[in-house]
Design a protein around this motif. Structure first.
Motif, mmCIF file in Angstrom:
data_model
loop_
_atom_site.group_PDB
_atom_site.id
_atom_site.type_symbol
_atom_site.label_atom_id
_atom_site.label_comp_id
_atom_site.label_asym_id
_atom_site.label_seq_id
_atom_site.Cartn_x
_atom_site.Cartn_y
_atom_site.Cartn_z
ATOM 1 N N VAL A 195 3.549 7.290 -12.717
ATOM 2 C CA VAL A 195 2.236 7.845 -12.435
ATOM 3 C C VAL A 195 2.296 8.502 -11.059
ATOM 4 O O VAL A 195 2.859 7.929 -10.123
ATOM 5 C CB VAL A 195 1.155 6.734 -12.430
ATOM 6 N N SER A 196 1.719 9.684 -10.934
ATOM 7 C CA SER A 196 1.700 10.393 -9.661
ATOM 8 C C SER A 196 0.265 10.463 -9.147
ATOM 9 O O SER A 196 -0.642 10.868 -9.878
ATOM 10 C CB SER A 196 2.268 11.804 -9.855
ATOM 11 N N VAL A 197 0.063 10.041 -7.893
ATOM 12 C CA VAL A 197 -1.253 10.047 -7.261
ATOM 13 C C VAL A 197 -1.218 11.008 -6.078
ATOM 14 O O VAL A 197 -0.312 10.958 -5.255
ATOM 15 C CB VAL A 197 -1.651 8.633 -6.770
ATOM 16 N N PRO A 237 0.823 -1.212 0.000
ATOM 17 C CA PRO A 237 0.000 0.000 0.000
ATOM 18 C C PRO A 237 0.861 1.268 0.000
ATOM 19 O O PRO A 237 1.916 1.312 0.620
ATOM 20 C CB PRO A 237 -0.788 -0.097 1.303
ATOM 21 N N ILE A 238 0.386 2.277 -0.710
ATOM 22 C CA ILE A 238 1.023 3.592 -0.660
ATOM 23 C C ILE A 238 0.339 4.337 0.474
ATOM 24 O O ILE A 238 -0.869 4.561 0.441
ATOM 25 C CB ILE A 238 0.862 4.343 -1.982
ATOM 26 N N ASN A 239 1.112 4.704 1.488
ATOM 27 C CA ASN A 239 0.548 5.327 2.680
ATOM 28 C C ASN A 239 0.924 6.801 2.705
ATOM 29 O O ASN A 239 2.095 7.150 2.684
ATOM 30 C CB ASN A 239 1.051 4.614 3.939
ATOM 31 N N TYR A 240 -0.086 7.656 2.757
ATOM 32 C CA TYR A 240 0.117 9.094 2.795
ATOM 33 C C TYR A 240 0.172 9.620 4.225
ATOM 34 O O TYR A 240 0.348 10.805 4.439
ATOM 35 C CB TYR A 240 -1.007 9.811 2.035
ATOM 36 N N SER A 241 -0.024 8.745 5.199
ATOM 37 C CA SER A 241 0.021 9.111 6.605
ATOM 38 C C SER A 241 -1.003 10.200 6.895
ATOM 39 O O SER A 241 -2.079 10.199 6.339
ATOM 40 C CB SER A 241 1.448 9.521 6.983
ATOM 41 N N MET A 301 -5.495 2.131 -6.881
ATOM 42 C CA MET A 301 -5.144 2.489 -8.237
ATOM 43 C C MET A 301 -5.095 1.184 -9.022
ATOM 44 O O MET A 301 -4.396 0.245 -8.627
ATOM 45 C CB MET A 301 -3.788 3.188 -8.284
ATOM 46 N N ALA A 302 -5.840 1.112 -10.099
ATOM 47 C CA ALA A 302 -5.855 -0.083 -10.943
ATOM 48 C C ALA A 302 -5.108 0.213 -12.235
ATOM 49 O O ALA A 302 -5.324 1.252 -12.857
ATOM 50 C CB ALA A 302 -7.290 -0.497 -11.244
ATOM 51 N N ILE A 303 -4.222 -0.695 -12.613
ATOM 52 C CA ILE A 303 -3.474 -0.571 -13.853
ATOM 53 C C ILE A 303 -3.811 -1.787 -14.704
ATOM 54 O O ILE A 303 -3.543 -2.919 -14.314
ATOM 55 C CB ILE A 303 -1.954 -0.490 -13.599
ATOM 56 N N ASP A 304 -4.412 -1.521 -15.840
ATOM 57 C CA ASP A 304 -4.795 -2.596 -16.749
ATOM 58 C C ASP A 304 -4.070 -2.374 -18.073
ATOM 59 O O ASP A 304 -3.716 -1.253 -18.410
ATOM 60 C CB ASP A 304 -6.310 -2.592 -16.962
ATOM 61 N N ASP A 305 -3.829 -3.430 -18.802
ATOM 62 C CA ASP A 305 -3.178 -3.307 -20.100
ATOM 63 C C ASP A 305 -3.588 -4.474 -20.983
ATOM 64 O O ASP A 305 -4.267 -5.389 -20.543
ATOM 65 C CB ASP A 305 -1.651 -3.241 -19.933
ATOM 66 N N VAL A 320 -2.852 -1.229 -6.699
ATOM 67 C CA VAL A 320 -2.016 -0.711 -5.628
ATOM 68 C C VAL A 320 -2.958 -0.028 -4.654
ATOM 69 O O VAL A 320 -3.718 0.875 -5.046
ATOM 70 C CB VAL A 320 -0.976 0.302 -6.155
ATOM 71 N N LYS A 321 -2.959 -0.480 -3.399
ATOM 72 C CA LYS A 321 -3.845 0.094 -2.388
ATOM 73 C C LYS A 321 -3.322 1.453 -1.966
ATOM 74 O O LYS A 321 -2.125 1.672 -1.835
ATOM 75 C CB LYS A 321 -3.940 -0.835 -1.193
#
Length: 102
Positions: free
Chosen positions: A66-68, A8-12, A82-86, A95-96
């Motif tokens: 990619v920047s979130v 997970p990407i944690n922004y705190s 974030m969903a990445i499909d191809d 990515v949570k």
């Protein structure tokens, strides 16, 4: 396709917009990929794509970033994905996204 950050990407804790990046790489051999990046989240809209230069075709070995951004709409814990499909995968990779608004 492979994703650099799978945990997970944690922004705190955050008051205002904080951005984190994720690298996406075409790790296939000989096949071009067309990544599509989508943010799936709660209704408050706290997570958004700040930039997505992945709209182009990625040749084998190429990558893009990619920047979130997390801009909390309320206090407390918030989550999204974030969903990445191809065209080269059997389904979207996710990515949570986690954050806490102050």
């Amino acid at each position: 396709m492979s994703i650099q950050k799978r945990p997970p990407i944690n922004y705190s804790r955050s008051y205002s917009g904080i951005s984190r990046t994720v690298k996406i790489k075409n790790s296939s051999h000989g096949k071009s990929a067309h990544p599509v990046v989508v943010i799936n989240e709660t209704a408050d809209g706290s997570f958004s794509l700040a930039s997505s230069p992945c709209a182009q075709t990625l040749e084998p070995g190429q990558q893009c970033t990619v920047s979130v951004t997390f801009t909390p709409a309320r206090k407390g814990k918030q989550s999204g994905a974030m969903a990445i499909d191809d065209n080269a995968n059997k389904g979207p990779q996710t990515v949570k996204l986690l954050g806490t608004g102050k």
